[in-house]
Motif scaffolding. Structure first.
Motif, PDB file in Angstrom:
ATOM      1  N   LEU A  67     -68.205  30.567  19.898  1.00 19.44           N
ATOM      2  CA  LEU A  67     -67.105  29.388  19.545  1.00 19.44           C
ATOM      3  C   LEU A  67     -67.258  28.952  18.019  1.00 19.44           C
ATOM      4  O   LEU A  67     -66.383  28.741  17.531  1.00 19.44           O
ATOM      5  CB  LEU A  67     -67.741  28.364  20.807  1.00 19.44           C
ATOM      6  CG  LEU A  67     -67.397  28.903  22.036  1.00 19.44           C
ATOM      7  CD1 LEU A  67     -67.584  27.562  23.020  1.00 19.44           C
ATOM      8  CD2 LEU A  67     -65.893  29.251  22.262  1.00 19.44           C
ATOM      9  N   GLY A  68     -68.415  28.684  17.678  1.00 19.67           N
ATOM     10  CA  GLY A  68     -68.629  28.211  16.320  1.00 19.67           C
ATOM     11  C   GLY A  68     -68.157  29.197  15.326  1.00 19.67           C
ATOM     12  O   GLY A  68     -67.409  28.436  14.455  1.00 19.67           O
ATOM     13  N   ASN A  69     -68.279  30.480  15.521  1.00 14.80           N
ATOM     14  CA  ASN A  69     -67.566  31.237  14.526  1.00 14.80           C
ATOM     15  C   ASN A  69     -66.228  31.127  14.558  1.00 14.80           C
ATOM     16  O   ASN A  69     -65.371  31.263  13.279  1.00 14.80           O
ATOM     17  CB  ASN A  69     -67.987  32.730  14.929  1.00 14.80           C
ATOM     18  CG  ASN A  69     -69.016  33.580  14.184  1.00 14.80           C
ATOM     19  OD1 ASN A  69     -69.075  33.239  12.866  1.00 14.80           O
ATOM     20  ND2 ASN A  69     -70.131  34.076  14.636  1.00 14.80           N
ATOM     21  N   PHE A  70     -65.368  31.042  15.555  1.00 17.28           N
ATOM     22  CA  PHE A  70     -64.151  30.858  15.623  1.00 17.28           C
ATOM     23  C   PHE A  70     -63.719  29.739  14.876  1.00 17.28           C
ATOM     24  O   PHE A  70     -62.489  29.425  14.232  1.00 17.28           O
ATOM     25  CB  PHE A  70     -63.207  31.096  17.094  1.00 17.28           C
ATOM     26  CG  PHE A  70     -63.331  32.622  17.570  1.00 17.28           C
ATOM     27  CD1 PHE A  70     -62.577  33.286  16.756  1.00 17.28           C
ATOM     28  CD2 PHE A  70     -64.289  33.211  18.326  1.00 17.28           C
ATOM     29  CE1 PHE A  70     -62.413  34.669  16.960  1.00 17.28           C
ATOM     30  CE2 PHE A  70     -64.245  34.393  18.589  1.00 17.28           C
ATOM     31  CZ  PHE A  70     -63.190  35.231  17.980  1.00 17.28           C
ATOM     32  N   SER A  71     -64.284  28.411  15.270  1.00 17.24           N
ATOM     33  CA  SER A  71     -64.045  27.433  14.580  1.00 17.24           C
ATOM     34  C   SER A  71     -64.228  27.243  13.215  1.00 17.24           C
ATOM     35  O   SER A  71     -63.511  26.670  12.316  1.00 17.24           O
ATOM     36  CB  SER A  71     -64.828  26.221  15.384  1.00 17.24           C
ATOM     37  OG  SER A  71     -65.730  25.296  14.643  1.00 17.24           O
ATOM     38  N   HIS A  72     -65.361  28.151  12.845  1.00 16.36           N
ATOM     39  CA  HIS A  72     -65.439  28.179  11.165  1.00 16.36           C
ATOM     40  C   HIS A  72     -64.257  28.913  10.478  1.00 16.36           C
ATOM     41  O   HIS A  72     -63.877  28.473   9.525  1.00 16.36           O
ATOM     42  CB  HIS A  72     -66.993  29.058  11.039  1.00 16.36           C
ATOM     43  CG  HIS A  72     -67.417  29.025   9.759  1.00 16.36           C
ATOM     44  ND1 HIS A  72     -67.888  29.802   9.136  1.00 16.36           N
ATOM     45  CD2 HIS A  72     -67.376  27.908   8.987  1.00 16.36           C
ATOM     46  CE1 HIS A  72     -67.928  29.679   7.878  1.00 16.36           C
ATOM     47  NE2 HIS A  72     -68.170  28.453   7.608  1.00 16.36           N
TER      48      HIS A  72
END
Lengths: 710, 547
Positions: B431-436
């Motif tokens: 999820l963090g990757n996508f938000s990044h």
């Protein structure tokens, strides 16, 4: 300590422990900046600074000057004479006696075998005036070859020739003060801010004080061009048409002055020759809107005083001399010669190009005397104590022609002094072939790693800037002093001493070669008396005190003359200047399908000439360590070339690989390559010589660009 | 800040001040972009005055240009330290080598104190501090305060040939020249730089950099220039960076913190406490090694103890201190597992403290990367990535160790428990990757460049990373359900390369804000090209020796 630093901390800033500042003048370009070299307690030069209130540069220096003290310790300096018996062997260290004996005996052999003129001498614009004078005396009075020229043929010959044709003598009429006083500046082919930053500084300060029109004729969008009110991006090699169109407009609008008729001849012919040069006609050839030409010409003509400057954009062209005359014509008809703020002022290249013009006897005899004049020949023969018939009655070959003569086999021996034709002459391949063909080559230079040394039989290590004392003349005729700062490295000797030693070995008999530069300076003063370049009111002490003195300065005067011809008296026999009609013939190398780009060459601010000096100062070299090419982004896109890609430039003469810099500074059909790098720009150039000055046209060669596959 | 500001200026060799010139006001450079010639005089004067080797420059000139021939415009920008009113270098420096003086508002860095961690070169948006590889320390513009204290101006200003550089008390020119931005100059919001600009010539709509950088400058509707990404074609660089020691250090420290905390908190070794002593010992040695390697990464490792000089401001200092405490706690726990003389209450408090110290140190570690001048890192994803690494490889390591050396009777139970944080960690990381990615798209030109690199030049690496994380999530989910040894082991062996890839991309893809360079000098791509083409071996020096 673990939890922080609480003690008050002293700020430690490196300090150079300088004990003494020594007065000199910069040895790079011809601006002639006053430099003081700082000596630390152990006697090492550790800093340079501009001299405060100096009439040229008032405490400022460019990056080359700031690091000039590092030259003394730079690598590649020649410390010992070198000699080789055969070309197949490598150069070996020998004593000065051996080197000079071999040199002189071989010179004599060649002259005996093939005639006096089979030995050629190519000098420079880098020595001091005393050294030039001594060399001139040696060549004209002792060695007696007529094939003696300076590398100034590569930079200033067209200006010299143009001045001579218009005014009857060499000698730039204007001065730097004109930048302060002028009300209009016309710059033709001059990248002033990069080539002569401290002259630019003068212009910039003047513009800060008051606004005046700045007209820049330059195919490249240089900093000066960006500042200009009228930038005329002329098609390379067509500036003569543009200048004629200026004159045409001025005469059609009736903006010429009235007083010039008194001082000039040839007006009617001149006027008639201009009829076809309408702005529209010029526009078709030069690629500039007629309206822009008109505006610029009128701004120039309407100004109360207008200064015109030019550099290599004009000089290094196939009609360079004509270009200079065209500028002189404009100045003459608008009354801008020798006027406060108005003169045609050529911005010279080398630190002492002027000195070589004045006293080296390259193209004539000392003090602007000519070989063609019987009176001058007799005077100099008597002065030196030579038989008058020893002098040739006409000037010999120019540098450009010397190499052709070597190729033809007419010249067998060559002595090269402080210049590097393998990088500086056009068509490097041709120069290489010529050097290989020589029977005997002597190279005298302060660096033993100049490319030319590789072809030499004898190498003589010379002292360089500020390792000896003497004077140099700058662009505005200011004679300035360079004091000796340090001893030359190893066994290197000043060029002055080398000339004297060779003179002695050659058997100078009646001719006196004074032992010190100061004595020579006195001799120069006597010779200059009453001449245009009158030195007689100068002395080393007065020069240092005044920060340089401008000639002419008569014995009775204590200040020099800022300008020439202010009285309207010129140096032609009739004391008048000539208005000379000029025809334009497009005989440049033309572009075609195979070679579609025009190659323009020039300088960058951090390097000087062939990089023998600046290439070794890391703090300068890092700004442009390898060759590059400016190419317009549109052209690059078509060729699929990206920023910093390796590209090959191919001309009919050769090819070179450089890095591409994409910039709209150059036109889509042009590329620009700095000339400083060995085996790059001048491998490509054609360099057809100007018919008057024999100066090569470096700036218009046809090339094609190829992408280098990774 | 007050504490450091109050220090009095004391210049060696210049102890006799003219009191009148010791002005306690903020001075600053004034730069007239219309006038700079790029004649290099300021750079030369600075280099000569400070006796700098050619590979070091306190002041550098670069340029931006644009337009169509012959209507071509170029702005040369000469830039040194801006002696900011809010010096991020001072705050970032763990050794407190920086001091902001009241006199002239000068920010002075002391190379003697510096131990060469180069963190200041990360945080400074203007590339003012320069790392000297030869000496292993950072150095930077000192405002020529020795000259200032004698009533003179800095060497660069004195020598400026174009009349572009001036030096003023800032408040004196604030009204006349309020401009703190010209195209090419990063936002002044970061550190409040003491510089004012003049740029009055009309410029083309788009300007590109002389160094050919991937950032360009686009004129917006108000006439101001905004940095934008220029061109889509990126450069495929190596995934290995100079920060490899940091990569090893951060990943190892996170794994160890995760592993030990997991073991202690989840009571994995409740039935086999003797196993724990081996695990703790191995991890203790490993952490020691990781710390040692990160110390060696410093320019002058022997001064590592200076790292806690600036706990007041520096996250680097705090990180080192907190990791140090983790190391000590681990040390005590390790020793206490072998000997019995350590009092029980110490051991218990260490056990309780360890996870807490771990969480804090990973927080500090993430805070280090919250750098405004490096927008790629300045995002919550840095926290996510660091904590997720802790949650995945930590417990997986513990689990594997248990599987290998335990007696096997509780394997399934342990696997089920340990898979829970792994599932949580890898899911959050995805999820963090996508938000990044979303953030990179929206944030700034620099982050756009990074995004472009992810999607074009590193798309396989990025894809592999996501696949890896997805697989770990699925495997750990299945492990929770089935308790399968094989699935768990598979997750472990997948997690190491995945986390390595994630961290390597973290260090490789960062695009710092920077001042535009020139074509050769101050141009990283030329440096790389010269090294790549072996130009450095040419007889003429192409790059200074120590670059």
């Amino acid at each position: 300590m673990l939890f922080g630093r609480w003690n008050k901390k002293e700020v430690n800033i490196p300090q150079k422990d300088i004990r003494e500042w020594i007065y000199t003048t910069c040895g790079y370009c011809s601006t002639g900046c006053g430099i003081e070299v700082g000596i630390d307690s152990s006697g090492n030069p550790v800093a340079c600074r501009g001299i405060k209130d100096h009439p040229v540069n008032d405490s400022k220096l460019c990056c080359k000057g700031i690091f000039e003290y590092e030259l003394f310790k730079s690598k590649g300096r020649g410390k010992f004479p070198l000699f080789r018996e055969k070309r197949s062997k490598s150069l070996k260290r020998v004593s000065w006696n051996t080197a000079l004996d071999k040199t002189v005996s071989k010179f004599k052999d060649i002259q005996k075998k093939y005639g006096r003129d089979s030995l050629a001498i190519i000098s420079t614009g880098q020595l001091y005036t005393e050294e030039f004078y001594t060399l001139g005396k040696l060549v004209r009075g002792v060695i007696g070859t007529n094939n003696y020229d300076g590398n100034t043929t590569l930079c200033m010959a067209s200006a010299v020739s143009g001045y001579k044709r218009s005014f009857g003598s060499d000698g730039p009429p204007g001065c730097y003060e004109d930048f302060d006083k002028t009300e209009c500046l016309l710059a033709v082919g001059s990248n002033l801010s990069e080539q002569h930053p401290l002259i630019f500084n003068r212009l910039r300060k003047s513009l800060d004080r008051k606004k005046f029109p700045l007209i820049v004729i330059d195919p490249r969008v240089t900093i000066l061009a960006r500042m200009a009110d009228y930038h005329l991006p002329v098609k390379p090699g067509t500036d003569l048409v543009l200048l004629n169109a200026f004159a045409n407009l001025i005469l059609t609008e009736g903006l010429e002055g009235s007083s010039f008729h008194k001082h000039t001849t040839g007006f009617d012919q001149y006027k008639n020759s201009l009829i076809k040069y309408t702005p529209e006609y010029a526009s078709a050839i030069c690629g500039i809107e007629p309206e822009l030409i008109k505006k610029a010409a009128l701004a120039y003509a309407k100004a109360k005083s207008a200064l015109s400057i030019w550099t290599m954009g004009i000089n290094q062209s196939i009609h360079g001399s004509d270009g200079v005359v065209a500028i002189n014509n404009l100045a003459l008809i608008t009354g801008n010669v020798g006027k406060e703020g108005g003169s045609p002022l050529s911005i010279t290249g080398q630190c002492n190009a002027m000195g070589t013009r004045e006293f080296s006897s390259c193209s004539g005899l000392p003090g602007y005397r000519t070989l063609e004049s019987k009176k001058d020949r007799r005077f100099m023969a008597e002065f030196w104590g030579v038989d008058e018939s020893f002098f040739p009655e006409q000037r010999g070959l120019a540098e450009t022609d010397i190499f052709s003569a070597i190729e033809k086999g007419n010249i067998k021996g060559l002595w090269i002094i402080a210049t590097n034709p393998l990088t500086s002459m056009p068509d490097t391949k041709k120069i290489k072939k010529a050097l290989e063909k020589l029977e005997f080559l002597v190279v005298q230079d302060c660096y033993e790693d100049v490319e030319t040394v590789g072809y030499s039989d004898v190498y003589l290590p010379a002292a360089m800037w500020a390792e000896k004392t003497g004077v140099m003349t700058n662009t505005e005729r200011r004679v300035n002093l360079i004091n000796k700062v340090v001893d030359p490295p190893g066994e290197a000797r000043s060029d002055f001493l080398i000339f004297n030693k060779i003179a002695k070995r050659f058997g100078s008999k009646n001719i006196d070669f004074p032992a010190t530069a100061k004595e020579v300076f006195e001799e120069i003063k006597i010779l200059s008396k009453g001449r245009l370049c009158d030195y007689s009111g100068m002395s080393y002490e007065l020069i240092e005190k005044a920060g340089g003195l401008q000639w002419p300065i008569s014995e009775s005067s204590s200040t020099g003359n800022k300008r020439l011809y202010s009285d309207g008296i010129f140096k032609h026999k009739d004391k008048k200047a000539k208005l000379i009609p000029l025809k334009f013939k497009d005989d440049n190398e033309l572009t075609d399908k195979q070679y579609p780009f025009i190659l323009n060459t020039g300088r960058v601010v951090e390097h000087f000439h062939t990089r023998t000096k600046t290439g070794k100062i890391e703090n300068l070299n890092k700004f442009s360590p390898v060759a590059y090419m400016e190419i317009n982004p549109e052209a690059a896109l078509q060729l699929g070339i990206g920023h910093m890609d390796k590209v090959r430039i191919v001309s009919r003469r050769g090819e070179a690989v450089v890095l591409a810099q994409l910039t709209a500074r150059v036109a889509p059909d042009s590329v620009f390559v700095p000339f400083h790098f060995h085996n790059i720009a001048n491998v490509l150039t054609l360099g057809l010589p100007d018919p008057f000055s024999r100066q090569p046209a470096y700036k218009q060669s046809a090339v094609r660009i190829e992408k280098v596959l990774k | 800040m007050s504490l450091l500001k109050k220090k009095n200026l004391l210049v060696v060799n210049k102890k006799e001040y003219k009191e009148s010139v010791l002005n306690k006001q903020q001075y600053g450079f004034f730069f007239d972009a219309d006038k700079c010639l790029m004649c290099h005089s300021c750079e030369a004067a600075c280099g000569s005055k400070n006796d700098l080797s050619s590979h070091i420059a306190f002041r550098k000139v670069g340029f931006v240009e644009g337009g169509k021939y012959p209507d071509f415009k170029r702005i040369n920008i000469s830039m040194a330290c801006n002696h900011c009113e809010d010096p991020v270098c001072l705050k970032g420096c763990p050794t407190r080598a920086y001091t902001k003086y009241e006199e002239f508002g000068a920010v002075i860095q002391d190379p003697e104190t510096c131990f060469g961690c180069q963190y200041c070169t990360w945080v400074c948006p203007y590339n003012a501090p320069v790392f000297d590889k030869e000496k292993g320390v950072v150095n930077k513009c000192n405002f020529c305060i020795d000259k200032l204290s004698e009533g003179e101006r800095p060497a660069c200003v004195e020598t400026c040939v174009g009349g572009a550089l001036e030096f003023f008390i800032l408040t004196d020119i604030a009204d006349q020249y309020p401009d703190r931005q010209i195209p090419g100059f990063p936002t002044p919001e970061i550190s409040n730089p003491s510089i004012r600009f003049k740029q009055s010539k009309i410029l083309p709509d788009f300007l590109s950099r002389g160094d050919g950088g991937k950032i360009g400058y686009q004129k917006d509707t108000t006439g101001n220039f905004q940095a934008v990404q220029k061109g889509k074609e990126g450069v495929k660089s190596s995934i290995r960076t100079e920060e490899d020691p940091l990569l090893f250090f951060t990943l190892t420290a996170q794994m160890i913190i995760g592993s030990v905390s997991g073991s202690l908190m989840l009571g994995v070794f409740y039935y086999e406490p003797f196993l724990l002593r081996y695990l703790l010992s191995i991890l203790f040695v490993l952490l020691g090694m990781a710390m040692f390697i990160s110390v060696l990464h410093l320019g002058r490792p022997r001064f590592f103890y200076r790292s806690t000089n600036n706990l007041r401001y520096s996250w680097v200092g705090r990180e080192i201190a907190s990791v140090g405490s983790v190391f000590s706690l681990l040390g005590i726990l390790c020793i206490s597992s072998w000997v019995t003389f350590i009092p029980e209450f110490i051991v218990v408090s260490c056990r309780l403290l360890f996870p807490f110290a771990g969480v804090v140190s990973i927080f500090c570690m993430s805070q280090i990367y919250q750098i405004k001048a490096r927008p790629f890192w300045k995002h919550k994803n840095t926290f996510v990535s660091f904590y997720s690494a802790t949650l995945t490889i930590g417990p997986l390591f513990t689990g594997l160790f248990y599987l290998l050396f335990g007696d096997g009777s509780y394997d399934e139970q342990v696997i089920k428990i340990l898979s829970i944080p792994v599932l949580a960690g890898s899911t959050i990381q995805i999820l963090g990757n996508f938000s990044h990615l979303k953030y990179l798209k929206e944030n700034s030109a620099e982050s756009n460049v990074s995004l472009n690199q992810i999607l074009n030049n590193f798309k396989y690496e990025h894809g592999l990373r996501l696949c890896g994380l997805g697989s770990i999530a699925i495997l750990s989910c299945l492990s929770i359900i089935t308790g399968s040894i094989f699935l768990f082991a598979a997750a472990f062996f997948l997690s190491l390369p995945t986390q390595y890839l994630d961290r390597a991309l973290f260090y490789t893809l960062v695009t710092p804000t920077s001042m535009p360079g020139a074509f050769f000098w101050n141009n990283k791509s030329f440096e790389q090209l010269a090294k790549h083409l072996d130009m450095t071996k040419m007889s003429d020096k192409v790059l200074p020796d120590k670059l």
